[in-house]
Design an enzyme around this catalytic site. Structure first.
Site, PDB file in Angstrom:
ATOM      1  N   CYS A 173     -34.435  32.224 101.756  1.00  0.00           N
ATOM      2  CA  CYS A 173     -35.381  31.678 100.927  1.00  0.00           C
ATOM      3  C   CYS A 173     -36.295  32.905 100.509  1.00  0.00           C
ATOM      4  O   CYS A 173     -36.934  33.434 101.320  1.00  0.00           O
ATOM      5  CB  CYS A 173     -36.318  30.708 101.653  1.00  0.00           C
ATOM      6  SG  CYS A 173     -37.690  29.904 100.557  1.00  0.00           S
ATOM      7  N   CYS A 183     -40.006  32.091 101.757  1.00  0.00           N
ATOM      8  CA  CYS A 183     -40.110  32.266 103.158  1.00  0.00           C
ATOM      9  C   CYS A 183     -40.200  33.741 103.744  1.00  0.00           C
ATOM     10  O   CYS A 183     -41.227  34.095 104.497  1.00  0.00           O
ATOM     11  CB  CYS A 183     -38.853  31.737 103.679  1.00  0.00           C
ATOM     12  SG  CYS A 183     -39.013  29.902 104.036  1.00  0.00           S
ATOM     13  N   ASN A 214     -43.221  23.212  89.385  1.00  0.00           N
ATOM     14  CA  ASN A 214     -41.888  22.853  88.709  1.00  0.00           C
ATOM     15  C   ASN A 214     -41.090  22.068  89.697  1.00  0.00           C
ATOM     16  O   ASN A 214     -40.983  22.649  90.936  1.00  0.00           O
ATOM     17  CB  ASN A 214     -41.464  24.041  88.038  1.00  0.00           C
ATOM     18  CG  ASN A 214     -42.257  24.545  87.108  1.00  0.00           C
ATOM     19  OD1 ASN A 214     -42.953  24.006  86.252  1.00  0.00           O
ATOM     20  ND2 ASN A 214     -42.238  25.919  86.890  1.00  0.00           N
ATOM     21  N   HIS A 261     -44.086  25.584  95.616  1.00  0.00           N
ATOM     22  CA  HIS A 261     -45.223  26.489  95.084  1.00  0.00           C
ATOM     23  C   HIS A 261     -45.988  25.930  93.991  1.00  0.00           C
ATOM     24  O   HIS A 261     -45.414  25.067  93.317  1.00  0.00           O
ATOM     25  CB  HIS A 261     -44.486  27.814  94.783  1.00  0.00           C
ATOM     26  CG  HIS A 261     -43.609  27.929  93.817  1.00  0.00           C
ATOM     27  ND1 HIS A 261     -42.101  27.446  93.968  1.00  0.00           N
ATOM     28  CD2 HIS A 261     -43.489  28.350  92.548  1.00  0.00           C
ATOM     29  CE1 HIS A 261     -41.584  27.675  92.822  1.00  0.00           C
ATOM     30  NE2 HIS A 261     -42.158  28.273  92.039  1.00  0.00           N
ATOM     31  N   HIS A 281     -48.464  27.024  90.829  1.00  0.00           N
ATOM     32  CA  HIS A 281     -48.661  28.285  89.987  1.00  0.00           C
ATOM     33  C   HIS A 281     -50.219  27.909  89.491  1.00  0.00           C
ATOM     34  O   HIS A 281     -50.539  26.906  89.330  1.00  0.00           O
ATOM     35  CB  HIS A 281     -47.969  28.100  88.776  1.00  0.00           C
ATOM     36  CG  HIS A 281     -46.443  28.883  89.041  1.00  0.00           C
ATOM     37  ND1 HIS A 281     -46.213  29.805  88.621  1.00  0.00           N
ATOM     38  CD2 HIS A 281     -45.381  27.910  89.241  1.00  0.00           C
ATOM     39  CE1 HIS A 281     -44.973  29.933  88.879  1.00  0.00           C
ATOM     40  NE2 HIS A 281     -44.324  28.791  89.144  1.00  0.00           N
TER      41      HIS A 281
END
Length: 113
Positions: A5, A8, A86, A99, A101
């Site tokens: 990832c 990560c 998303n 995540h 934004h």
């Protein structure tokens, strides 16, 4: 940490980033392809694939992330901003790690996309 990832690896300091904020639970950094004058991401340090994987065992970190967003935007002097996450490929999720934004500094249209 998930071995393959990207986020990560960024949170672990294995890949350089332009850090905005960091604590034990989350990491915030500027987007490498900004879509607004101010554009940073806030991610949990523990791997969560997306909003679709939030549940009772990990939802506290999401609340913490939103507290961090509120504090960081105040520190940056942002009075107006958009927070976006998303979920899935069709929605534009390119990294399978939760995540958010945070975008500011330009007019945001509605509906997005």
């Amino acid at each position: 940490m998930k071995n393959d990832c990207l986020f990560c690896a960024i949170a672990a300091g294995e890949i350089p980033s332009n850090k905005v904020y960091e604590d034990d639970l989350c990491y915030a950094f500027y987007d490498i392809a900004p879509q607004a004058p101010t554009h940073f991401l806030v991610i949990p340090k523990d791997h969560i694939g997306s909003v679709a994987e939030i549940g009772a065992g990990n939802s506290a970190v999401v609340a913490h992330i939103f507290e961090v967003i509120a504090n960081v935007t105040k520190e940056l002097g942002l009075e107006s901003y958009r927070v976006v996450s998303n979920i899935g490929e069709q929605a534009g999720q390119s990294v399978r790690h939760l995540h958010f934004h945070v975008l500011s500094g330009r007019d945001m249209t509605w509906p997005p996309g």
